[in-house]
Design an enzyme around this catalytic site. Structure first.
Site, PDB file in Angstrom:
ATOM      1  N   ASP A   1     -57.375  67.657 -12.764  1.00  4.91           N
ATOM      2  CA  ASP A   1     -57.191  69.104 -12.814  1.00  4.91           C
ATOM      3  C   ASP A   1     -56.459  69.450 -14.104  1.00  4.91           C
ATOM      4  O   ASP A   1     -55.338  68.983 -14.325  1.00  4.91           O
ATOM      5  CB  ASP A   1     -56.373  69.536 -11.584  1.00  4.91           C
TER       6      ASP A   1
ATOM      7  N   ASP B   1     -62.426  73.494 -15.127  1.00  4.61           N
ATOM      8  CA  ASP B   1     -61.236  72.714 -15.443  1.00  4.61           C
ATOM      9  C   ASP B   1     -60.842  71.699 -14.379  1.00  4.61           C
ATOM     10  O   ASP B   1     -59.734  71.185 -14.409  1.00  4.61           O
ATOM     11  CB  ASP B   1     -60.058  73.661 -15.730  1.00  4.61           C
ATOM     12  N   GLU B   2     -61.694  71.410 -13.435  1.00  6.25           N
ATOM     13  CA  GLU B   2     -61.357  70.340 -12.504  1.00  6.25           C
ATOM     14  C   GLU B   2     -62.609  69.630 -12.020  1.00  6.25           C
ATOM     15  O   GLU B   2     -63.686  70.202 -11.994  1.00  6.25           O
ATOM     16  CB  GLU B   2     -60.530  70.846 -11.324  1.00  6.25           C
TER      17      GLU B   2
END
Lengths: 417, 372
Positions: free
Chosen positions: A41, A134-135
């Site tokens: 993350d 973003d993860e």
């Protein structure tokens, strides 16, 4: 106990500092080199990218979000210390942090950085399941031989590389399934590396709030609270059959999660479940003509994305947020899947007409779900709307023109309202 | 109130009441049936505020009066009582309970005051006529499959019953459509129906009405106003609001110039469609029809799951045609045909197709093709 230096990647046996480089960023765990399911993350991703590009912002609170009326999409850690959270209305965020630098999101840029990160991840394993820009989940099972290093080392190397090559930091959660990996990555943010081993799974979970369960929405949380379930320890006291009777299929999942069991695989190409677009207005809008213009633009954006992905959908959703933040959603199933802006708009418009008029709204959104391949769309006409086929053809023709001469080469008059 | 009633008669009346009652209810009394005893019979009344049903049954009335109890609970109890039992319903007015006794079984049910029970306002009916049960049965049975469930097009959520100009004069006509298929069924215009306003009878009412129509000999008294419709037998009165909306101009939907004619045995056709559709993996099971020289080939090609093909001997003399349909729609219209062959009239593979039974224009179906 096995230990790893996250700076120089040296492996050693127990110690607070790395024997090789002397630095303290050490992760130690009995099962450190045996676990292989990870969740990565990025830390305040959008804000980190902005700070990377504008070093003068490095020590200022930065908030990424849309306009004065919008919501916070990301806040940097300096802003977070002041209490700013994502999804918080912007005026509230600015009250907490008046000196914040508010930036409009530059999605194209973030997507580019995200692609670079994804490329780094797929070098480690083909089993990468992105959850957003973003993860992502990574399954590194069986890669130790290939890389000559256990997963923990490769993950530490990944975040180090992200930092040096892309200037963004990320936190790693390493465990034995997706559910726990996701919990772990959140434990030591930012720039963290947390491990939940098999041995301590049950003890670790006992005191965790059930709020932490990923995928349980607000309504689900409320149902859990009503049942007196606050922590995993509470959940574990329930019989499987009782949970199933009360929560249905979710009950089965809860029973397993309470025991730290999650059999879901890291699925690299999980197809999207829905396509949607929404906008928060600069000022509340009650003029039906103007709302209608927004309705069309949202429908067109969703249709554009569906067309780009070769998808169509059978359920159209209309989302409206009233001036008092009350959220209304209305949905309509179609007999025949669509990817056309015309049908999306008309269906959303019918749904809009079912809500009482005269209201002011601060947000409007249109979504398409129950997706299928584009080939299954628009297969049958509507007896009561014989012009629909012609409008569909006109839209396809307009799409061809836009593909050649640019997005604004041809517009509907409606979209200018 | 105190009455004794035979279990069979009670079950019939209560069954009708409990099916009108909405299962999920926010107004408690709407879950109840109003029982009123007077003279030599007892009336059971239930409503969901849109539909009201009143069922009359003969009973020994010892003490006149009335009360309301849960329709579902009373129905369950009566259903489980032995055949032929004599059931006594009694309320003393003071305890707020209704006692139900049959043989050695005894039940005591919570009641709500009968004064609170909403009674549907009466209406001035502009047309009153009588129609034989089989006529109404045919009108609604053959059209109801095409009723739309789309809530945004609420005016399609029922059967449009109206007076229309048929080929041989004025007829009583029922039309239903969901935009993909349409059914248009005609019957001789009953005396007294000429002035009837066109009304959209809601789906649920059509379902409840069906229970009144099983007796071939029965005459149904029909009353229609702009806002309500009533169907009555000597024992049961069903009153319903009609859908407040305008039914679309369906006449322009019915193709006039379709000339390519296919005639096929409807039962053989339906079975073949059902068989080939088995391999289809999609939800909208598309079946392709290819016609040429008295041959019909039905086929399904589903890349993921397989393919199927079946050939039927038919009457088709026009030029070769390929056209696709949703298998479910084909099955539904084919199953409406019960006396003669099914006759399909096509135009092109993209235009609506018409289907009727032989040359009988009193029941026609239109179905939209599907790209295959």
């Amino acid at each position: 106990m096995p230990a790893l230096c996250r700076d120089c990647l040296t492996r050693f046996e127990t110690g607070a500092r790395c024997p090789a480089c002397g630095r303290p960023r050490v992760v130690t765990h009995d099962e450190l080199f045996d676990l292989s399911i990870a969740h990565m993350d990025c830390d305040a991703f959008y804000a980190s990218v902005e700070k990377r590009d504008r070093p003068e912002l490095a020590h200022k609170p930065v908030i990424i979000g849309g306009g004065r009326r919008g919501v916070v999409s990301t806040a940097c850690y300096i802003a977070r210390i002041r209490g700013v959270r994502s999804a918080m209305p912007m005026f509230k965020a600015l009250a907490l942090c008046p000196d914040a630098v508010v930036l409009k999101p530059r999605m194209d840029l973030y997507a580019e950085v995200s692609r670079a990160i994804r490329a780094m991840m797929t070098e480690l394993t083909p089993a990468v399941e992105p959850l957003s820009l973003d993860e992502a989940f990574l399954d590194l099972s069986g890669t130790a031989r290939l890389h000559g290093e256990p997963p923990a080392v490769m993950l530490a190397r990944l975040v180090r590389r992200m930092q040096t090559e892309l200037g963004v930091t990320g936190s790693i959660g390493l465990s034995h399934n997706k559910f726990l990996a996701k919990l772990a990555s959140d434990m030591d943010k930012p720039h963290g590396f947390s491990v939940i081993g098999r041995a301590e799974t049950l003890d670790f979970l006992a005191d965790q709030p059930v709020r932490a369960i990923w995928g349980v929405g607000e309504a689900g949380q409320e149902a859990l609270t009503r049942a007196g379930i606050h922590r995993f320890a509470d959940l574990r006291r329930w019989e499987k059959s009782a949970l199933e009777a009360r929560f249905g299929a979710m009950g089965t999942r809860l029973w397993h999660l309470a025991r730290g069991e999650d059999a879901r695989r890291v699925a690299p190409d999980a197809a999207p479940k829905s396509i949607s677009n929404e906008t928060t207005f600069g000022e509340d809008i009650d003029d039906p003509e103007i709302l209608d213009g927004h309705l069309w633009r949202m429908a067109e954006k969703v249709a554009d994305r569906a067309k780009a992905k070769g998808l169509a959908g059978r359920v159209v959703t209309l989302k409206l947020k009233q001036a008092d933040f009350r959220l209304l959603t209305r949905r309509q199933a179609l007999r025949d899947a669509t990817q056309l802006a015309d049908r999306l708009y008309r269906t959303a418009r019918q749904l809009f007409d079912t809500v009482p008029g005269g209201q002011a709204y601060r947000l409007l959104g249109v979504g398409l779900s129950d997706l299928c391949p584009a080939g299954e769309a628009e297969r049958s006409g509507d007896l009561l709307d014989p012009q629909a086929a012609r409008r569909g053809q006109a839209e396809r023709a307009a799409d061809t023109i836009r593909a050649r001469f640019g997005r604004d080469a041809i517009l509907k008059g409606r979209s200018l309202r | 109130m105190k009455i004794s009633i035979e279990r069979g008669a009670l079950l019939k009346a209560v069954a009708q009441a409990q099916s009108v009652v909405e299962r999920r209810n926010t107004i408690p009394i709407l879950a109840n049936v109003l029982i009123e005893a007077e003279g030599s019979d007892v009336r059971f009344r239930a409503t969901d505020l849109d539909i009201e049903v009143v069922d009359r049954a003969p009973a020994q009335v010892e003490r006149a009066g009335g009360t309301t109890v849960s329709a579902v609970t009373l129905h369950e109890i009566v259903r489980k009582l032995p055949d032929g039992a004599l059931v006594t319903l009694a309320d003393d007015g003071a305890s707020g309970r209704l006692s139900v006794t049959a043989g050695r079984s005894h039940f005591s049910l919570a009641t709500l005051p009968k004064e609170d029970f909403p009674v549907m306002a009466s209406s001035e009916y502009t047309a009153n006529f009588a129609a034989p049960a089989p006529v109404l049965r045919r009108l609604f049975d053959k059209s109801k499959f095409a009723i739309s469930t789309e809530e945004t097009r609420y005016y399609l959520n029922g059967v449009y019953m109206h007076v229309a100009e048929g080929e041989e004069g004025r007829v009583l006509r029922c039309v239903a459509t969901d935009g993909h298929r349409l059914a248009r069924i005609d019957a001789a215009l009953p005396e007294g129906a000429e002035e009837m306003p066109g009304v959209i009878v809601p789906r649920k009412t059509v379902g409840e009405l069906r229970k009144l129509l099983d007796d071939d000999e029965a005459q149904i008294a029909v009353s229609v106003s702009e806002t309500k419709v009533r169907f009555a037998t000597p024992d049961i009165t069903l009153t319903s609001k009609v859908i407040d909306g305008t039914f679309p101009d369906y006449a322009r939907v019915i193709p006039q110039g379709n000339t390519r004619r296919l005639e096929v045995d409807a039962a053989d056709f339906a079975k073949a469609v059902d068989r080939v559709a088995t391999v289809s993996s999609e939800r909208s099971r598309a079946v392709k029809m290819q016609m040429e020289d008295d041959r019909l080939v039905l086929s399904v090609n589903a890349p993921d799951s397989g393919a199927a093909e079946e050939e039927l001997a038919v009457a088709y003399q026009d030029e070769r045609l390929e056209i696709g349909f949703n298998a479910k729609y084909l099955l539904e219209i084919a199953s409406q045909v019960d006396r003669e062959n099914a006759v399909f009239l096509f135009n092109s593979s993209g235009d609506p197709t018409l289907m009727r039974e032989g040359d009988d224009a009193s029941a026609i179906y239109v179905v939209m093709p599907m790209r295959v």
